[in-house]
Design a protein around this motif. Structure first.
Motif, PDB file in Angstrom:
ATOM      1  N   GLN A   1      -2.804  -0.091  -1.284  1.00 57.76           N
ATOM      2  CA  GLN A   1      -1.345  -0.106  -1.126  1.00 57.76           C
ATOM      3  C   GLN A   1      -0.898  -1.028   0.009  1.00 57.76           C
ATOM      4  OE1 GLN A   1      -0.090   3.970  -0.777  1.00 57.76           O
ATOM      5  NE2 GLN A   1      -0.667   4.439  -2.862  1.00 57.76           N
ATOM      6  N   ARG A   2      -1.505  -2.219   0.076  1.00 59.54           N
ATOM      7  CA  ARG A   2      -1.167  -3.189   1.125  1.00 59.54           C
ATOM      8  C   ARG A   2       0.088  -3.959   0.706  1.00 59.54           C
ATOM      9  NH1 ARG A   2      -7.109  -5.632   0.889  1.00 59.54           N
ATOM     10  NH2 ARG A   2      -6.532  -5.283  -1.281  1.00 59.54           N
ATOM     11  N   ILE A   3       1.135  -3.810   1.484  1.00 59.69           N
ATOM     12  CA  ILE A   3       2.415  -4.451   1.174  1.00 59.69           C
ATOM     13  C   ILE A   3       2.285  -5.975   1.071  1.00 59.69           C
ATOM     14  CG2 ILE A   3       4.801  -4.801   1.974  1.00 59.69           C
ATOM     15  CD1 ILE A   3       4.152  -1.958   0.875  1.00 59.69           C
ATOM     16  N   PRO A   4       1.583  -6.651   1.990  1.00 63.13           N
ATOM     17  CA  PRO A   4       1.467  -8.116   1.852  1.00 63.13           C
ATOM     18  C   PRO A   4       0.791  -8.542   0.545  1.00 63.13           C
ATOM     19  CG  PRO A   4       0.800  -7.426   4.054  1.00 63.13           C
ATOM     20  CD  PRO A   4       0.973  -6.187   3.236  1.00 63.13           C
ATOM     21  N   ILE A   5      -0.197  -7.781   0.101  1.00 64.83           N
ATOM     22  CA  ILE A   5      -0.877  -8.109  -1.161  1.00 64.83           C
ATOM     23  C   ILE A   5       0.067  -7.872  -2.331  1.00 64.83           C
ATOM     24  CG2 ILE A   5      -2.815  -7.536  -2.679  1.00 64.83           C
ATOM     25  CD1 ILE A   5      -3.551  -8.954   0.035  1.00 64.83           C
ATOM     26  N   LEU A   6       0.794  -6.767  -2.297  1.00 61.77           N
ATOM     27  CA  LEU A   6       1.753  -6.493  -3.373  1.00 61.77           C
ATOM     28  C   LEU A   6       2.842  -7.565  -3.417  1.00 61.77           C
ATOM     29  CD1 LEU A   6       1.941  -2.626  -2.991  1.00 61.77           C
ATOM     30  CD2 LEU A   6       0.960  -3.896  -4.927  1.00 61.77           C
TER      31      LEU A   6
ATOM     32  N   ALA B   1      -1.679  -2.294 -10.368  1.00 62.99           N
ATOM     33  CA  ALA B   1      -2.078  -0.888 -10.535  1.00 62.99           C
ATOM     34  C   ALA B   1      -3.268  -0.558  -9.638  1.00 62.99           C
ATOM     35  CB  ALA B   1      -2.411  -0.604 -11.998  1.00 62.99           C
ATOM     36  N   TYR B   2      -4.234  -1.465  -9.580  1.00 60.94           N
ATOM     37  CA  TYR B   2      -5.410  -1.246  -8.728  1.00 60.94           C
ATOM     38  C   TYR B   2      -4.987  -1.151  -7.263  1.00 60.94           C
ATOM     39  CZ  TYR B   2      -9.708  -1.941  -6.184  1.00 60.94           C
ATOM     40  OH  TYR B   2     -10.744  -1.782  -5.301  1.00 60.94           O
ATOM     41  N   GLU B   3      -4.152  -2.075  -6.823  1.00 53.43           N
ATOM     42  CA  GLU B   3      -3.713  -2.085  -5.429  1.00 53.43           C
ATOM     43  C   GLU B   3      -2.916  -0.826  -5.100  1.00 53.43           C
ATOM     44  OE1 GLU B   3      -3.571  -3.387  -1.554  1.00 53.43           O
ATOM     45  OE2 GLU B   3      -4.808  -4.133  -3.184  1.00 53.43           O
ATOM     46  N   ASN B   4      -2.038  -0.406  -5.998  1.00 48.25           N
ATOM     47  CA  ASN B   4      -1.254   0.812  -5.780  1.00 48.25           C
ATOM     48  C   ASN B   4      -2.138   2.048  -5.716  1.00 48.25           C
ATOM     49  OD1 ASN B   4       1.358  -0.219  -5.501  1.00 48.25           O
ATOM     50  ND2 ASN B   4       1.625  -0.353  -7.710  1.00 48.25           N
TER      51      ASN B   4
END
Length: 73
Positions: free
Chosen positions: A53-58, A46-49
């Motif tokens: 919004q880094r795809i590699p982290i997700l 949720a924090y990343e989104n």
């Protein structure tokens, strides 16, 4: 527990921001691999989104979710 800088050193007490926005980007993976429960993982997603919004982290978070689910089985 806190270190001399007043930051927590217990991985279970890290906030999503501390896990995903460390001063050294190489520490992001360490923040992810120390996630041991789905609730913490969801908070990090949720924090990343909501922020980077880094795809590699997700993708790393998704992989960690699979590992946690496998460990629970």
């Amino acid at each position: 527990m806190t270190n001399p800088d007043g930051q927590t050193t217990d991985a279970s007490e890290l906030s999503p921001e501390q896990r995903l926005e460390p001063p050294n980007t190489r520490l992001i993976n360490a923040g992810i691999v120390t996630i041991n429960d789905i609730e913490t993982l969801r908070e990090c997603v949720a924090y990343e989104n909501a922020n980077q919004q880094r795809i590699p982290i997700l993708r790393r978070l998704k992989g960690r979710a699979s590992e946690i689910r496998t460990e629970d089985d």
